[in-house]
Design a protein around this motif. Structure first.
Motif, mmCIF file in Angstrom:
data_model
loop_
_atom_site.group_PDB
_atom_site.id
_atom_site.type_symbol
_atom_site.label_atom_id
_atom_site.label_comp_id
_atom_site.label_asym_id
_atom_site.label_seq_id
_atom_site.Cartn_x
_atom_site.Cartn_y
_atom_site.Cartn_z
ATOM 1 N N ARG A 51 0.885 -1.181 0.000
ATOM 2 C CA ARG A 51 0.000 0.000 0.000
ATOM 3 C C ARG A 51 0.903 1.204 0.000
ATOM 4 N N GLY A 52 0.707 2.076 -0.949
ATOM 5 C CA GLY A 52 1.598 3.232 -1.028
ATOM 6 C C GLY A 52 2.996 2.796 -1.432
ATOM 7 N N GLU A 53 3.992 3.570 -1.007
ATOM 8 C CA GLU A 53 5.363 3.292 -1.406
ATOM 9 C C GLU A 53 5.852 2.030 -0.690
ATOM 10 N N PRO A 54 6.401 1.069 -1.431
ATOM 11 C CA PRO A 54 6.940 -0.122 -0.756
ATOM 12 C C PRO A 54 8.111 0.249 0.148
ATOM 13 N N ASP A 55 8.246 -0.506 1.253
ATOM 14 C CA ASP A 55 9.342 -0.240 2.194
ATOM 15 C C ASP A 55 10.693 -0.615 1.594
ATOM 16 N N TRP A 56 10.670 -1.610 0.725
ATOM 17 C CA TRP A 56 11.923 -2.170 0.208
ATOM 18 C C TRP A 56 12.249 -1.571 -1.163
ATOM 19 N N GLY A 57 13.473 -1.220 -1.401
ATOM 20 C CA GLY A 57 13.864 -0.894 -2.778
ATOM 21 C C GLY A 57 14.567 0.435 -2.981
ATOM 22 N N ALA A 58 14.707 1.266 -1.915
ATOM 23 C CA ALA A 58 15.366 2.571 -2.114
ATOM 24 C C ALA A 58 16.771 2.399 -2.681
ATOM 25 N N HIS A 59 17.420 1.299 -2.305
ATOM 26 C CA HIS A 59 18.801 1.088 -2.752
ATOM 27 C C HIS A 59 18.924 0.920 -4.263
ATOM 28 N N LYS A 60 17.798 0.653 -4.930
ATOM 29 C CA LYS A 60 17.858 0.514 -6.398
ATOM 30 C C LYS A 60 18.324 1.821 -7.057
ATOM 31 N N ALA A 61 18.110 2.945 -6.356
ATOM 32 C CA ALA A 61 18.572 4.233 -6.897
ATOM 33 C C ALA A 61 20.098 4.294 -6.938
ATOM 34 N N ASP A 62 20.735 3.544 -6.041
ATOM 35 C CA ASP A 62 22.195 3.617 -5.954
ATOM 36 C C ASP A 62 22.883 3.110 -7.219
ATOM 37 N N GLU A 63 22.135 2.422 -8.053
ATOM 38 C CA GLU A 63 22.706 1.981 -9.327
ATOM 39 C C GLU A 63 23.192 3.160 -10.165
ATOM 40 N N LEU A 64 22.658 4.348 -9.858
ATOM 41 C CA LEU A 64 23.137 5.521 -10.590
ATOM 42 C C LEU A 64 24.638 5.731 -10.330
ATOM 43 N N GLU A 65 25.075 5.390 -9.132
ATOM 44 C CA GLU A 65 26.513 5.497 -8.824
ATOM 45 C C GLU A 65 27.323 4.613 -9.778
ATOM 46 N N ARG A 66 26.811 3.412 -10.019
ATOM 47 C CA ARG A 66 27.517 2.480 -10.907
ATOM 48 C C ARG A 66 27.566 3.038 -12.331
ATOM 49 N N ILE A 67 26.451 3.629 -12.754
ATOM 50 C CA ILE A 67 26.390 4.197 -14.108
ATOM 51 C C ILE A 67 27.358 5.379 -14.221
ATOM 52 N N VAL A 68 27.386 6.190 -13.166
ATOM 53 C CA VAL A 68 28.316 7.332 -13.157
ATOM 54 C C VAL A 68 29.760 6.825 -13.174
ATOM 55 N N ALA A 69 30.021 5.778 -12.418
ATOM 56 C CA ALA A 69 31.387 5.241 -12.381
ATOM 57 C C ALA A 69 31.795 4.713 -13.750
ATOM 58 N N LEU A 70 30.835 4.157 -14.468
ATOM 59 C CA LEU A 70 31.130 3.601 -15.788
ATOM 60 C C LEU A 70 31.382 4.688 -16.839
ATOM 61 N N HIS A 71 30.524 5.718 -16.849
ATOM 62 C CA HIS A 71 30.567 6.691 -17.945
ATOM 63 C C HIS A 71 31.214 8.012 -17.561
ATOM 64 N N ASP A 72 31.291 8.292 -16.301
ATOM 65 C CA ASP A 72 31.715 9.564 -15.717
ATOM 66 C C ASP A 72 30.586 10.597 -15.798
ATOM 67 N N ALA A 73 30.406 11.310 -14.695
ATOM 68 C CA ALA A 73 29.306 12.281 -14.606
ATOM 69 C C ALA A 73 29.397 13.343 -15.696
ATOM 70 N N SER A 74 30.600 13.632 -16.136
ATOM 71 C CA SER A 74 30.768 14.709 -17.121
ATOM 72 C C SER A 74 30.162 14.364 -18.480
ATOM 73 N N THR A 75 29.701 13.111 -18.647
ATOM 74 C CA THR A 75 29.067 12.733 -19.923
ATOM 75 C C THR A 75 27.557 12.551 -19.772
ATOM 76 N N ILE A 76 27.038 12.774 -18.572
ATOM 77 C CA ILE A 76 25.618 12.454 -18.334
ATOM 78 C C ILE A 76 24.792 13.740 -18.222
ATOM 79 N N ALA A 77 23.756 13.824 -19.051
ATOM 80 C CA ALA A 77 22.917 15.025 -19.073
ATOM 81 C C ALA A 77 21.777 14.945 -18.066
ATOM 82 N N ALA A 78 21.074 13.823 -18.061
ATOM 83 C CA ALA A 78 19.831 13.783 -17.280
ATOM 84 C C ALA A 78 19.414 12.363 -16.941
ATOM 85 N N VAL A 79 18.652 12.285 -15.862
ATOM 86 C CA VAL A 79 17.964 11.051 -15.474
ATOM 87 C C VAL A 79 16.471 11.332 -15.576
ATOM 88 N N ILE A 80 15.745 10.421 -16.207
ATOM 89 C CA ILE A 80 14.287 10.594 -16.285
ATOM 90 C C ILE A 80 13.598 9.375 -15.693
#
Ligand SMILES: Cc1ncc(COP(=O)(O)O)c(C=O)c1O
Length: 449
Positions: free
Chosen positions: A197-226
């Motif tokens: 019901r509402g926002e699930p308690d589990w799963g906030a850590h899925k956002a941390d995958e952005l760190e992995r993407i940044v590590a792979l490509h470097d932030a200087s190449t990333i425009a936006a997250v949608i």
């Protein structure tokens, strides 16, 4: 029809049969064998050509949040059509475009104050992505070209939207799509989130995958997250608790723009003008569509933070600052419909109404748990979803049967994505009508083979 046929019967009326309309996102052959036709609507009901009422449990297509054919909206469209049919907004404009924009800016959180109008959610998604790329460019960071979407995301059907989107059938037929796109993982995991019901308690850590993407490509190449605050079209996947806040913090850290696609979640669906407000997160851009006119006239747009807009406002005064727009951006009829719709939302306090109804809705909707084939039931705001077990040999067949039975046997409109049934009634729904929706849907689920 061939040109010789046209010449042979110059004044014959075109046959009004089902042949020529190729329906979008539809099983056309099944539809034409057993059509689901709608001829009229009022408030929370559709009516078939024979006059049979259909309870609209989907607000049309997630858009008629104020209900159907509401008198103030109809009157505003009629008056505008009689006054000004069309005016260009390339180098010219008309008063109601400014009124609609300022009303939207007033509703949006933080300094989301600048509105770029489009006609559909797909155009809004592509426009937001283009603003992100151009923004970095005009600031001298043109290397920021990567766009990050999410698995199971839906951002319409333009090439930008399907590139950052993550629904496989919407992508796999259309080639290599935009280059330089990456995806966050989907947030849904039945094992940890079932019957939420509402926002699930589990799963906030899925956002941390952005760190992995940044590590792979470097932030200087990333425009936006949608991302969608709640993925609707893929089958109702609300963001886990804390997920959007984490994404915001990482985007701030790496100066990546954060876009919320609120085509479904805006205008009361989650109990607020924008879901951003529910989560206390101010994204850099919000896309909207659907509910802005309660579905009455196509309209969409992107609401942009001041500093993004202002970055474009340089160069000589006569020069166009952003080479983008649509003939029908801020169409007069759409602007009139938007202002009238926002008035209805305000005067009838419909966002607050949705917020107050959320627990009632959840209690009633979750009673569907335990019916045949039900694997999960999810609710958030005035949205509910039921996942049915797929038939091993026919994925989507149960969902399709449920939709057909709902319409023909129960007089109920539902939306299906594969074997997931999604419902999202107009915000004017009463508690008695919620009971009726749940009752009818329960009847359907008991019959689906
Ligand atoms: C989140 C989201 N973005 C974009 C779209 C596309 O909108 P449209 O069908 O108006 O192009 C949708 C449509 O459902 C949507 O849910």
């Amino acid at each position: 029809m061939s040109s010789s046929a046209l010449r042979a019967r110059p004044s014959s009326p075109a046959p009004n049969d089902l042949q020529s309309f190729w329906l979008p996102f539809t099983a056309n052959r099944a539809f034409k064998q057993r059509p689901r036709l709608i001829a009229r609507a009022k408030d929370i009901h559709y009516y078939t050509p024979e006059g049979r009422p259909i309870l609209d449990a989907t607000a049309g297509l997630w858009c008629c949040n104020a209900g159907h054919n509401r008198q103030p909206i109809v009157a505003a469209i009629q008056a505008q059509a009689a006054e000004l049919d069309f005016a260009p907004t390339f180098q010219y404009a008309h008063p109601s475009a400014f009124e609609a924009a300022s009303r939207l800016a007033e509703l949006a959180p933080g300094d989301l104050n600048q509105v770029f109008f489009c006609n559909s959610g797909s155009e809004a998604a592509d426009t937001a992505l283009k603003i992100a790329l151009a923004y970095h460019n005009v600031r001298g960071e043109g290397a920021r070209q990567r766009l990050i979407g999410r698995e199971r995301g839906y951002h319409g059907v333009g090439f930008g939207g399907i590139s950052v989107g993550g629904m496989v059938n919407n992508r796999k037929f259309f080639g290599t799509l935009l280059a330089g796109v990456d995806h966050l993982p989907a947030t849904y995991d039945r094992e940890h989130q079932a019957f939420s019901r509402g926002e699930p308690d589990w799963g906030a850590h899925k956002a941390d995958e952005l760190e992995r993407i940044v590590a792979l490509h470097d932030a200087s190449t990333i425009a936006a997250v949608i991302v969608e605050p709640m993925s609707g079209s893929t089958g109702v996947l609300p963001a886990p608790k804390g997920y959007l806040q984490r994404l915001r913090a990482m985007c701030d850290k790496y100066r990546i723009l954060l876009i919320f696609d609120e085509v479904i979640t805006a205008f009361g669906r989650l109990g607020h003008a924008f879901a951003a407000e529910r989560y206390g997160v101010v994204p850099d851009m919000i896309t909207f569509a659907k509910g802005v006119t309660s579905g009455a006239v196509p309209m969409a747009g992107v609401i942009v933070r001041d500093h993004i807009h202002d970055a474009f406002m340089s160069g000589p005064d006569h020069a166009i600052e952003f080479f983008h727009g649509y003939t029908y951006s801020a169409h007069p009829l759409a602007c009139a419909a938007a202002v009238a719709t926002l008035n209805v939302y305000r005067d009838e306090r419909l966002f607050e109404r949705a917020r107050n109804l959320e627990p009632v809705w959840a209690d009633k909707f979750h009673t569907l748990r335990g019916l045949p084939n039900v694997l999960d039931v999810r609710t958030i705001g005035l949205v509910g979803a039921v996942d049915l077990a797929a038939k091993p040999d026919a994925v989507g067949a149960r969902g399709f049967e449920a939709m057909e039975r709902a319409f023909h046997d129960e007089g109920l409109m539902v939306r299906v994505a594969g074997d997931t049934i999604a419902v999202s009634p107009p915000l004017i729904v009463t508690e008695a009508q919620i009971d009726e929706i749940v009752q009818k849907l329960g009847n359907v689920l008991k019959k689906v083979g």
